[in-house]
Design a protein around this motif. Structure first.
Motif, PDB file in Angstrom:
ATOM      1  N   LEU A  13       0.827  -1.202   0.000  1.00 21.70           N
ATOM      2  CA  LEU A  13       0.000   0.000   0.000  1.00 21.70           C
ATOM      3  C   LEU A  13       0.859   1.248   0.000  1.00 21.70           C
ATOM      4  CD1 LEU A  13      -2.805   1.165   0.047  1.00 21.70           C
ATOM      5  CD2 LEU A  13      -2.817   0.947   2.530  1.00 21.70           C
ATOM      6  N   GLN A  14       1.939   1.216   0.757  1.00 19.61           N
ATOM      7  CA  GLN A  14       2.848   2.365   0.787  1.00 19.61           C
ATOM      8  C   GLN A  14       3.430   2.634  -0.593  1.00 19.61           C
ATOM      9  OE1 GLN A  14       5.747   1.486   3.792  1.00 19.61           O
ATOM     10  NE2 GLN A  14       4.410   2.093   5.481  1.00 19.61           N
ATOM     11  N   GLU A  15       3.801   1.551  -1.279  1.00 20.00           N
ATOM     12  CA  GLU A  15       4.364   1.712  -2.621  1.00 20.00           C
ATOM     13  C   GLU A  15       3.331   2.275  -3.584  1.00 20.00           C
ATOM     14  OE1 GLU A  15       5.992  -2.000  -3.822  1.00 20.00           O
ATOM     15  OE2 GLU A  15       7.265  -2.189  -2.058  1.00 20.00           O
ATOM     16  N   GLU A  16       2.077   1.810  -3.442  1.00 18.29           N
ATOM     17  CA  GLU A  16       1.012   2.298  -4.323  1.00 18.29           C
ATOM     18  C   GLU A  16       0.720   3.760  -4.062  1.00 18.29           C
ATOM     19  OE1 GLU A  16      -3.678   1.370  -5.415  1.00 18.29           O
ATOM     20  OE2 GLU A  16      -2.598   0.112  -4.002  1.00 18.29           O
ATOM     21  N   LEU A  17       0.723   4.138  -2.781  1.00 19.95           N
ATOM     22  CA  LEU A  17       0.407   5.523  -2.424  1.00 19.95           C
ATOM     23  C   LEU A  17       1.507   6.485  -2.855  1.00 19.95           C
ATOM     24  CD1 LEU A  17      -0.993   5.015   1.190  1.00 19.95           C
ATOM     25  CD2 LEU A  17      -2.294   5.461  -0.886  1.00 19.95           C
ATOM     26  N   SER A  18       2.742   6.068  -2.723  1.00 15.33           N
ATOM     27  CA  SER A  18       3.846   6.990  -2.982  1.00 15.33           C
ATOM     28  C   SER A  18       4.364   6.935  -4.410  1.00 15.33           C
ATOM     29  CB  SER A  18       5.000   6.691  -2.024  1.00 15.33           C
ATOM     30  OG  SER A  18       5.506   5.389  -2.277  1.00 15.33           O
ATOM     31  N   GLY A  19       4.099   5.796  -5.070  1.00  7.70           N
ATOM     32  CA  GLY A  19       4.602   5.636  -6.422  1.00  7.70           C
ATOM     33  C   GLY A  19       6.033   5.148  -6.460  1.00  7.70           C
ATOM     34  N   GLN A  20       6.647   5.044  -5.282  1.00  2.01           N
ATOM     35  CA  GLN A  20       8.003   4.512  -5.224  1.00  2.01           C
ATOM     36  C   GLN A  20       8.264   3.996  -3.813  1.00  2.01           C
ATOM     37  OE1 GLN A  20      10.985   7.584  -5.637  1.00  2.01           O
ATOM     38  NE2 GLN A  20       9.551   9.137  -4.956  1.00  2.01           N
ATOM     39  N   LYS A  21       9.177   3.029  -3.694  1.00  4.67           N
ATOM     40  CA  LYS A  21       9.445   2.415  -2.408  1.00  4.67           C
ATOM     41  C   LYS A  21      10.036   3.417  -1.424  1.00  4.67           C
ATOM     42  CE  LYS A  21      10.141  -2.401  -3.782  1.00  4.67           C
ATOM     43  NZ  LYS A  21      11.073  -3.544  -3.703  1.00  4.67           N
ATOM     44  N   GLY A  22       9.675   3.193  -0.121  1.00 10.69           N
ATOM     45  CA  GLY A  22      10.300   3.938   0.954  1.00 10.69           C
ATOM     46  C   GLY A  22       9.878   5.385   1.069  1.00 10.69           C
ATOM     47  N   ASN A  23       8.830   5.805   0.382  1.00  9.99           N
ATOM     48  CA  ASN A  23       8.443   7.206   0.441  1.00  9.99           C
ATOM     49  C   ASN A  23       6.926   7.349   0.529  1.00  9.99           C
ATOM     50  OD1 ASN A  23       8.747   9.994   0.407  1.00  9.99           O
ATOM     51  ND2 ASN A  23       8.556  10.085  -1.833  1.00  9.99           N
ATOM     52  N   PRO A  24       6.310   6.809   1.595  1.00 10.71           N
ATOM     53  CA  PRO A  24       4.855   6.904   1.751  1.00 10.71           C
ATOM     54  C   PRO A  24       4.428   8.339   2.041  1.00 10.71           C
ATOM     55  CG  PRO A  24       5.813   6.027   3.748  1.00 10.71           C
ATOM     56  CD  PRO A  24       6.928   6.101   2.732  1.00 10.71           C
ATOM     57  N   PRO A  25       3.191   8.698   1.723  1.00  8.72           N
ATOM     58  CA  PRO A  25       2.723  10.067   1.974  1.00  8.72           C
ATOM     59  C   PRO A  25       2.623  10.354   3.457  1.00  8.72           C
ATOM     60  CG  PRO A  25       0.889   8.666   1.378  1.00  8.72           C
ATOM     61  CD  PRO A  25       2.122   7.845   1.176  1.00  8.72           C
ATOM     62  N   ARG A  26       2.895  11.583   3.827  1.00  6.04           N
ATOM     63  CA  ARG A  26       2.773  12.019   5.222  1.00  6.04           C
ATOM     64  C   ARG A  26       1.418  12.695   5.356  1.00  6.04           C
ATOM     65  NH1 ARG A  26       7.515  12.111   7.858  1.00  6.04           N
ATOM     66  NH2 ARG A  26       7.057  13.949   9.111  1.00  6.04           N
ATOM     67  N   ILE A  27       0.568  12.129   6.232  1.00  9.26           N
ATOM     68  CA  ILE A  27      -0.830  12.542   6.322  1.00  9.26           C
ATOM     69  C   ILE A  27      -1.094  13.252   7.644  1.00  9.26           C
ATOM     70  CG2 ILE A  27      -3.232  11.739   6.344  1.00  9.26           C
ATOM     71  CD1 ILE A  27      -2.241   9.218   4.859  1.00  9.26           C
ATOM     72  N   VAL A  28      -1.857  14.339   7.587  1.00  6.47           N
ATOM     73  CA  VAL A  28      -2.373  14.990   8.788  1.00  6.47           C
ATOM     74  C   VAL A  28      -3.901  14.868   8.764  1.00  6.47           C
ATOM     75  CG1 VAL A  28      -2.765  17.213   9.931  1.00  6.47           C
ATOM     76  CG2 VAL A  28      -0.472  16.607   9.143  1.00  6.47           C
ATOM     77  N   SER A  29      -4.456  14.394   9.869  1.00 10.47           N
ATOM     78  CA  SER A  29      -5.907  14.247  10.010  1.00 10.47           C
ATOM     79  C   SER A  29      -6.416  15.252  11.032  1.00 10.47           C
ATOM     80  CB  SER A  29      -6.262  12.830  10.465  1.00 10.47           C
ATOM     81  OG  SER A  29      -7.626  12.752  10.848  1.00 10.47           O
ATOM     82  N   LEU A  30      -7.333  16.118  10.607  1.00 11.27           N
ATOM     83  CA  LEU A  30      -7.810  17.188  11.481  1.00 11.27           C
ATOM     84  C   LEU A  30      -9.219  16.950  12.017  1.00 11.27           C
ATOM     85  CD1 LEU A  30      -6.367  20.338   9.683  1.00 11.27           C
ATOM     86  CD2 LEU A  30      -5.458  19.070  11.646  1.00 11.27           C
ATOM     87  N   LEU A  31      -9.607  15.690  12.115  1.00  9.54           N
ATOM     88  CA  LEU A  31     -10.896  15.326  12.709  1.00  9.54           C
ATOM     89  C   LEU A  31     -10.803  13.884  13.184  1.00  9.54           C
ATOM     90  CD1 LEU A  31     -13.569  16.989  12.975  1.00  9.54           C
ATOM     91  CD2 LEU A  31     -14.472  15.570  11.136  1.00  9.54           C
ATOM     92  N   PRO A  32     -11.279  13.580  14.400  1.00  7.89           N
ATOM     93  CA  PRO A  32     -11.220  12.198  14.890  1.00  7.89           C
ATOM     94  C   PRO A  32     -11.872  11.193  13.954  1.00  7.89           C
ATOM     95  CG  PRO A  32     -11.754  13.672  16.694  1.00  7.89           C
ATOM     96  CD  PRO A  32     -11.792  14.503  15.437  1.00  7.89           C
ATOM     97  N   SER A  33     -12.998  11.551  13.356  1.00  7.79           N
ATOM     98  CA  SER A  33     -13.674  10.618  12.445  1.00  7.79           C
ATOM     99  C   SER A  33     -12.817  10.328  11.220  1.00  7.79           C
ATOM    100  CB  SER A  33     -15.029  11.184  12.004  1.00  7.79           C
ATOM    101  OG  SER A  33     -14.873  12.413  11.331  1.00  7.79           O
ATOM    102  N   ILE A  34     -12.100  11.340  10.723  1.00  9.62           N
ATOM    103  CA  ILE A  34     -11.232  11.134   9.570  1.00  9.62           C
ATOM    104  C   ILE A  34     -10.084  10.201   9.934  1.00  9.62           C
ATOM    105  CG2 ILE A  34      -9.659  12.263   7.952  1.00  9.62           C
ATOM    106  CD1 ILE A  34     -11.456  14.724   8.055  1.00  9.62           C
ATOM    107  N   THR A  35      -9.556  10.351  11.137  1.00 13.11           N
ATOM    108  CA  THR A  35      -8.506   9.444  11.600  1.00 13.11           C
ATOM    109  C   THR A  35      -9.003   7.999  11.570  1.00 13.11           C
ATOM    110  OG1 THR A  35      -7.549  11.164  13.017  1.00 13.11           O
ATOM    111  CG2 THR A  35      -6.981   8.884  13.533  1.00 13.11           C
TER     112      THR A  35
END
Length: 356
Positions: A13-35
């Motif tokens: 999943l990390q590879e799919e999200l980032s498009g390359q190994k070892g570089n997953p997206p850094r996410i900020v969630s600003l609502l408990p439900s979104i988390t």
């Protein structure tokens, strides 16, 4: 029911999200439900920033840092005091929450999930966009999730899935949730067997009374209730004591927004006590409460509003199950089981428990 993720592994999943190994997206969630939504999609490990109200699931909290601030201290304030401060701030145009710009700058998030549905619940959307513009210029990518009813809530999983390029995972999660909502509906309909649905009230606040809005009507419909306080998608609205008395429901469910079942119970047993926040008068005394039909019959339940009703995320499923459990009793509760209708999320309030 615990959702089983039979999709790609965390590494895949990390590879799919980032498009390359070892570089997953850094996410900020600003609502408990979104988390909770993001965690159900398998990306809890990518969440670097959360709110001060995020408390579930545990895997999303590990390694994440709180990036919000708030002037509201709900555990030290009464419902009347919270209502007064909230309404005062909103009238003056002040945001109830803020962002820690220094922490955001350090984290350099790739994507921020937020909302503009309710300024009472989280950092307002204008604060998010203006703060990010000052820090980052054109980045990061900001995704605003805006659910008004249950259909919209399920759509947020798909929106998040598209934003994170894990559409297949999000579709499986939504299909499983829908299947379990259908199971609750079928179970309740078999129990009712054509009988009239009980009239049920849901209060998400009671100093003053506020109706359960947005997705609550949808949960009530699935759980086999006659709910007249609002329609699907309507915002929560204040109502007078006289309006509530006139409704005279068969059941009263009380799940104050942001409160645990323990706090909901403590506030409920004091619901007749005078509101003494402004002076020593008996403003807000509700001696009529004990005469209400649902109260006399012991059909009042304090609920974990924080976990199962206020957050438009995966645990609305358990909220729906809890409604069915409270209203339809042991037979339905047994068929749904603890995973769909957790007994820890409710507490019955009987006539002898109230404080005057």
């Amino acid at each position: 029911m615990t959702l089983e993720n039979d999709g790609p592994s965390t590494q895949q999943l990390q590879e799919e999200l980032s498009g390359q190994k070892g570089n997953p997206p850094r996410i900020v969630s600003l609502l408990p439900s979104i988390t909770e939504v993001l965690s159900s999609l398998g990306v809890a490990d990518h969440i670097v920033g959360i709110t001060h109200e995020c408390d579930y699931p545990p895997e999303a909290l590990e390694g994440a840092t709180v990036v919000t601030i708030s002037d509201i201290s709900p555990y030290r304030m009464t419902q009347a005091e919270i209502h007064k401060q909230v309404t005062g701030s909103l009238v003056q145009g002040h945001s109830l929450y803020g962002l820690d710009a220094a922490k955001l700058k350090v984290f350099q998030p790739d994507i921020i999930f937020t909302q503009s549905l309710c300024d009472v619940c989280a950092v307002s959307y204008p604060v998010v966009t203006s703060t990010c513009a000052k820090i980052f210029g054109n980045g990061p990518h900001i995704v605003s999730l805006e659910p008004n009813n249950l259909k919209d809530v399920l759509e947020t999983f798909l929106v998040a899935g598209r934003a994170l390029k894990c559409e297949d995972v999000s579709k499986r999660v939504v299909d499983e949730l829908q299947s379990q909502f259908d199971f609750i509906r079928i179970t309740v309909n078999e129990h009712l067997c054509g009988r009239k649905r009980p009239l049920v009230a849901f209060l998400e606040w009671h100093r003053p009374f506020f109706t359960g809005g947005h997705w609550i009507a949808d949960l009530m419909e699935i759980a086999g209730c006659d709910y007249r306080m609002c329609q699907s998608g309507d915002r929560s609205q204040a109502m007078s004591d006289e309006e509530f008395q006139a409704m005279d429901p068969d059941f009263i469910l009380i799940g104050p927004c942001g409160f645990t079942v323990e706090r909901a119970f403590e506030d409920t047993i004091q619901i007749m006590s005078p509101d003494r926040t402004d002076d020593n008068s008996k403003h807000g005394e509700r001696s009529w409460w004990k005469t209400a039909r649902a109260v006399k019959n012991g059909n009042v339940f304090a609920l974990d509003g924080n976990s199962y009703f206020a957050r438009p995320g995966p645990r609305l499923l358990q909220g729906c199950g809890l409604i069915a459990r409270c209203v339809h009793g042991a037979e339905v509760a047994k068929k749904l089981g603890e995973e769909l209708a957790p007994s820890s999320g409710m507490k019955q309030v009987t006539l002898n428990m109230y404080k005057e």
